[in-house]
Write a protein that holds these residues in place. Structure first.
Motif, PDB file in Angstrom:
ATOM      1  N   ASP B 152      32.559  41.002  36.774  1.00  0.00           N
ATOM      2  CA  ASP B 152      33.811  41.746  36.656  1.00  0.00           C
ATOM      3  C   ASP B 152      34.237  42.341  38.000  1.00  0.00           C
ATOM      4  O   ASP B 152      35.418  42.325  38.345  1.00  0.00           O
ATOM      5  CB  ASP B 152      33.675  42.875  35.620  1.00  0.00           C
ATOM      6  N   PHE B 153      33.258  42.840  38.740  1.00  0.00           N
ATOM      7  CA  PHE B 153      33.567  43.412  40.052  1.00  0.00           C
ATOM      8  C   PHE B 153      34.222  42.370  40.963  1.00  0.00           C
ATOM      9  O   PHE B 153      35.284  42.612  41.547  1.00  0.00           O
ATOM     10  CB  PHE B 153      32.289  43.951  40.697  1.00  0.00           C
ATOM     11  N   ILE B 154      33.594  41.210  41.054  1.00  0.00           N
ATOM     12  CA  ILE B 154      34.133  40.134  41.908  1.00  0.00           C
ATOM     13  C   ILE B 154      35.494  39.668  41.392  1.00  0.00           C
ATOM     14  O   ILE B 154      36.437  39.478  42.165  1.00  0.00           O
ATOM     15  CB  ILE B 154      33.181  38.920  41.943  1.00  0.00           C
ATOM     16  N   ALA B 155      35.587  39.489  40.081  1.00  0.00           N
ATOM     17  CA  ALA B 155      36.856  39.032  39.502  1.00  0.00           C
ATOM     18  C   ALA B 155      37.978  40.031  39.796  1.00  0.00           C
ATOM     19  O   ALA B 155      39.079  39.643  40.178  1.00  0.00           O
ATOM     20  CB  ALA B 155      36.713  38.807  37.998  1.00  0.00           C
ATOM     21  N   ASN B 156      37.668  41.319  39.646  1.00  0.00           N
ATOM     22  CA  ASN B 156      38.691  42.330  39.923  1.00  0.00           C
ATOM     23  C   ASN B 156      39.095  42.330  41.392  1.00  0.00           C
ATOM     24  O   ASN B 156      40.281  42.387  41.726  1.00  0.00           O
ATOM     25  CB  ASN B 156      38.181  43.728  39.540  1.00  0.00           C
ATOM     26  N   LEU B 157      38.099  42.259  42.253  1.00  0.00           N
ATOM     27  CA  LEU B 157      38.371  42.276  43.691  1.00  0.00           C
ATOM     28  C   LEU B 157      39.268  41.108  44.098  1.00  0.00           C
ATOM     29  O   LEU B 157      40.325  41.289  44.706  1.00  0.00           O
ATOM     30  CB  LEU B 157      37.041  42.221  44.463  1.00  0.00           C
ATOM     31  N   LEU B 158      38.847  39.902  43.720  1.00  0.00           N
ATOM     32  CA  LEU B 158      39.624  38.725  44.113  1.00  0.00           C
ATOM     33  C   LEU B 158      40.991  38.695  43.432  1.00  0.00           C
ATOM     34  O   LEU B 158      41.987  38.326  44.049  1.00  0.00           O
ATOM     35  CB  LEU B 158      38.841  37.450  43.801  1.00  0.00           C
ATOM     36  N   SER B 159      41.040  39.093  42.171  1.00  0.00           N
ATOM     37  CA  SER B 159      42.326  39.153  41.477  1.00  0.00           C
ATOM     38  C   SER B 159      43.327  39.975  42.256  1.00  0.00           C
ATOM     39  O   SER B 159      44.427  39.513  42.575  1.00  0.00           O
ATOM     40  CB  SER B 159      42.190  39.842  40.117  1.00  0.00           C
ATOM     41  N   LEU B 160      42.920  41.214  42.543  1.00  0.00           N
ATOM     42  CA  LEU B 160      43.871  42.154  43.134  1.00  0.00           C
ATOM     43  C   LEU B 160      44.325  41.721  44.518  1.00  0.00           C
ATOM     44  O   LEU B 160      45.450  42.000  44.925  1.00  0.00           O
ATOM     45  CB  LEU B 160      43.263  43.561  43.165  1.00  0.00           C
ATOM     46  N   ILE B 161      43.448  41.022  45.244  1.00  0.00           N
ATOM     47  CA  ILE B 161      43.827  40.558  46.578  1.00  0.00           C
ATOM     48  C   ILE B 161      44.593  39.238  46.516  1.00  0.00           C
ATOM     49  O   ILE B 161      45.663  39.092  47.104  1.00  0.00           O
ATOM     50  CB  ILE B 161      42.587  40.337  47.470  1.00  0.00           C
ATOM     51  N   MET B 162      44.040  38.262  45.800  1.00  0.00           N
ATOM     52  CA  MET B 162      44.548  36.894  45.932  1.00  0.00           C
ATOM     53  C   MET B 162      45.686  36.522  44.996  1.00  0.00           C
ATOM     54  O   MET B 162      46.465  35.615  45.286  1.00  0.00           O
ATOM     55  CB  MET B 162      43.403  35.888  45.740  1.00  0.00           C
ATOM     56  N   PHE B 163      45.754  37.192  43.844  1.00  0.00           N
ATOM     57  CA  PHE B 163      46.700  36.708  42.841  1.00  0.00           C
ATOM     58  C   PHE B 163      48.145  36.707  43.328  1.00  0.00           C
ATOM     59  O   PHE B 163      48.924  35.810  42.996  1.00  0.00           O
ATOM     60  CB  PHE B 163      46.585  37.495  41.540  1.00  0.00           C
ATOM     61  N   SER B 164      48.512  37.697  44.123  1.00  0.00           N
ATOM     62  CA  SER B 164      49.886  37.742  44.636  1.00  0.00           C
ATOM     63  C   SER B 164      50.249  36.469  45.380  1.00  0.00           C
ATOM     64  O   SER B 164      51.386  36.007  45.314  1.00  0.00           O
ATOM     65  CB  SER B 164      50.060  38.924  45.597  1.00  0.00           C
ATOM     66  N   PHE B 165      49.273  35.921  46.099  1.00  0.00           N
ATOM     67  CA  PHE B 165      49.544  34.690  46.844  1.00  0.00           C
ATOM     68  C   PHE B 165      49.646  33.492  45.917  1.00  0.00           C
ATOM     69  O   PHE B 165      50.521  32.634  46.070  1.00  0.00           O
ATOM     70  CB  PHE B 165      48.461  34.458  47.896  1.00  0.00           C
ATOM     71  N   VAL B 166      48.751  33.447  44.954  1.00  0.00           N
ATOM     72  CA  VAL B 166      48.748  32.329  44.016  1.00  0.00           C
ATOM     73  C   VAL B 166      50.033  32.314  43.194  1.00  0.00           C
ATOM     74  O   VAL B 166      50.601  31.265  42.912  1.00  0.00           O
ATOM     75  CB  VAL B 166      47.517  32.424  43.090  1.00  0.00           C
ATOM     76  N   ALA B 167      50.487  33.504  42.824  1.00  0.00           N
ATOM     77  CA  ALA B 167      51.667  33.605  41.967  1.00  0.00           C
ATOM     78  C   ALA B 167      52.932  33.902  42.767  1.00  0.00           C
ATOM     79  O   ALA B 167      53.941  34.308  42.207  1.00  0.00           O
ATOM     80  CB  ALA B 167      51.447  34.682  40.910  1.00  0.00           C
ATOM     81  N   LYS B 168      52.891  33.678  44.062  1.00  0.00           N
ATOM     82  CA  LYS B 168      54.050  34.016  44.886  1.00  0.00           C
ATOM     83  C   LYS B 168      55.365  33.411  44.391  1.00  0.00           C
ATOM     84  O   LYS B 168      56.386  34.111  44.332  1.00  0.00           O
ATOM     85  CB  LYS B 168      53.813  33.623  46.350  1.00  0.00           C
ATOM     86  N   PRO B 169      55.397  32.138  44.018  1.00  0.00           N
ATOM     87  CA  PRO B 169      56.672  31.593  43.556  1.00  0.00           C
ATOM     88  C   PRO B 169      57.244  32.349  42.361  1.00  0.00           C
ATOM     89  O   PRO B 169      58.445  32.615  42.314  1.00  0.00           O
ATOM     90  CB  PRO B 169      56.336  30.156  43.143  1.00  0.00           C
ATOM     91  N   LEU B 170      56.377  32.731  41.439  1.00  0.00           N
ATOM     92  CA  LEU B 170      56.828  33.504  40.283  1.00  0.00           C
ATOM     93  C   LEU B 170      57.336  34.875  40.707  1.00  0.00           C
ATOM     94  O   LEU B 170      58.419  35.315  40.296  1.00  0.00           O
ATOM     95  CB  LEU B 170      55.673  33.661  39.275  1.00  0.00           C
ATOM     96  N   ILE B 171      56.562  35.538  41.558  1.00  0.00           N
ATOM     97  CA  ILE B 171      56.914  36.886  41.996  1.00  0.00           C
ATOM     98  C   ILE B 171      58.227  36.895  42.770  1.00  0.00           C
ATOM     99  O   ILE B 171      59.062  37.783  42.590  1.00  0.00           O
ATOM    100  CB  ILE B 171      55.773  37.465  42.866  1.00  0.00           C
ATOM    101  N   VAL B 172      58.410  35.891  43.614  1.00  0.00           N
ATOM    102  CA  VAL B 172      59.620  35.864  44.432  1.00  0.00           C
ATOM    103  C   VAL B 172      60.828  35.383  43.634  1.00  0.00           C
ATOM    104  O   VAL B 172      61.875  36.036  43.633  1.00  0.00           O
ATOM    105  CB  VAL B 172      59.432  35.004  45.700  1.00  0.00           C
ATOM    106  N   SER B 173      60.700  34.269  42.911  1.00  0.00           N
ATOM    107  CA  SER B 173      61.936  33.801  42.244  1.00  0.00           C
ATOM    108  C   SER B 173      62.339  34.664  41.071  1.00  0.00           C
ATOM    109  O   SER B 173      63.495  34.598  40.638  1.00  0.00           O
ATOM    110  CB  SER B 173      61.880  32.309  41.847  1.00  0.00           C
ATOM    111  N   SER B 174      61.425  35.486  40.574  1.00  0.00           N
ATOM    112  CA  SER B 174      61.825  36.416  39.523  1.00  0.00           C
ATOM    113  C   SER B 174      62.566  37.623  40.090  1.00  0.00           C
ATOM    114  O   SER B 174      63.066  38.455  39.344  1.00  0.00           O
ATOM    115  CB  SER B 174      60.597  36.906  38.775  1.00  0.00           C
ATOM    116  N   GLY B 175      62.577  37.742  41.420  1.00  0.00           N
ATOM    117  CA  GLY B 175      63.238  38.877  42.036  1.00  0.00           C
ATOM    118  C   GLY B 175      62.389  40.136  42.089  1.00  0.00           C
ATOM    119  O   GLY B 175      62.858  41.194  42.498  1.00  0.00           O
ATOM    120  N   LEU B 176      61.127  40.040  41.688  1.00  0.00           N
ATOM    121  CA  LEU B 176      60.240  41.206  41.752  1.00  0.00           C
ATOM    122  C   LEU B 176      60.080  41.678  43.183  1.00  0.00           C
ATOM    123  O   LEU B 176      60.105  42.870  43.462  1.00  0.00           O
ATOM    124  CB  LEU B 176      58.856  40.849  41.204  1.00  0.00           C
TER     125      LEU B 176
END
Lengths: 202, 202
Positions: B152-176
């Motif tokens: 859980d520690f590793i999953a939380n750490l990597l999630s919070l850092i990396m997910f924004s990059f992985v989901a960048k198209p969603l985050i950007v085209s949604s206007g977030l």
DNA sequence: GTCTATAAGGGGATAGAC
DNA sequence: GTCTATCCCCTTATAGAC
């Protein structure tokens, strides 16, 4: 699909093609999937693929559209609904996503990868769709005493739920979580999301 | 590369091919990238690709190996080092990843997608590599009064850092988050990771 | 609607000259 | 090491019979 079929009618040719294409495209991507494989998987004649869908590309767009909405419809309507409390939102989304992604593990990485590789396709699909209702969430964050911004709130929520699925190969082959334990792992995490979100966002 | 070249020597043919292949494979994936495109991008003759690398597939494996280690070397050695405190680990990994991924935004989605689609390839590459040093982290979690499990520690750490990059198209085209604000967005998040990790993991 | 046969071109790879 | 020319299979797509 205009009319939902109930019960046991056999699939129409069109449905067989979509089903097979859906499976293969999400597993292997557009370029690696051959129309011959789709025809074989669907158990139909190759020429019928073009008869019904015109081209491989048009068939692909149908599949992508389907899969994208599968992923978004779990989240968008709930987030925008003013009558649903923030806690209920988080709990419901965590529950629904975990269930959906356990049944379709390949879904988020397929969509996020295709969105990166083939951005134009998604411009069409998501055009005019208001994906997130910022004002509604902003208001509810305040009411809950959370000082985080809306983008951070959404990013944290989706990260904590979805990242395990996106990074599953890394998590499993590193030995962090056993393949057979993966469902338990994400189900346990699901139960903690609201607690985590309240702690993080104070 | 055995010897690092200093300064301004022009790239060797081999290096030109790897560089071009690296760019195209990460942008478009294996199947969608044509050897002819690689040759053109590298500004070399098509036959030289096979002369140096034997086949498209072998060239691809070189690229994947490079990219995978690029992603892992930011995290693995630091996590395993007993002399580095937990706080320092989290801060360093957040800092290094954010910087690396801002320079190579396509890196995580490329690797995670390929790992899903083409698992066999990664079995070879990661064989015998101890990716995470569980005992070291477990001990440090206890010392910091954190009750969370290592996965859980590793999953939380990597999630919070990396997910924004992985989901960048969603985050950007949604206007977030606006495209031009994306770097600021992830840099701000980077600064909060340690605080979030301590809160979550109590 | 479904089939067979085939067109038309793309794509990875290599032989052999230089 | 590098180039040109070419092989040959595979792929998408369609014409036309049934």
């Amino acid at each position: 699909m205009r009319f939902k079929t109930k019960g046991m009618e056999p699939l129409t040719t069109e449905q067989k093609i979509i089903k097979a294409a859906s499976k293969l495209f999400t597993q292997k991507g557009y370029a690696a999937t051959k129309t011959r494989e789709i025809a074989e998987e669907a158990d139909i004649n190759l020429a019928l693929l073009n008869y019904y869908f015109g081209s491989k590309e048009r068939l692909y767009k149908e599949v992508v559209k389907d899969k994208l909405w599968m992923l978004l419809e779990v989240m968008i309507p709930i987030l925008s609904d003013e009558k649903v409390s923030l806690e209920e939102k988080v709990m419901t989304i965590a529950e629904n996503y975990t269930q959906l992604l356990l049944e379709h593990e390949e879904l988020p990485i397929f969509i996020l990868n295709e969105w990166t590789v083939n951005e134009d396709l998604f411009v069409d699909i998501t055009r005019d769709a208001r994906l997130f209702a910022k004002p509604v969430i902003e208001k509810q964050l305040k009411e809950n005493g959370m000082k985080v911004s809306v983008p951070d709130f959404i990013a944290n929520l989706l990260s904590l739920i979805m990242f395990s699925f996106v990074a599953k190969p890394l998590i499993v082959s590193s030995g962090l979580v056993e393949e057979g334990e993966f469902a338990n792992f994400v189900n346990r995490r699901k139960g903690k999301i609201w607690e985590w979100m309240t702690k993080i966002n104070q």
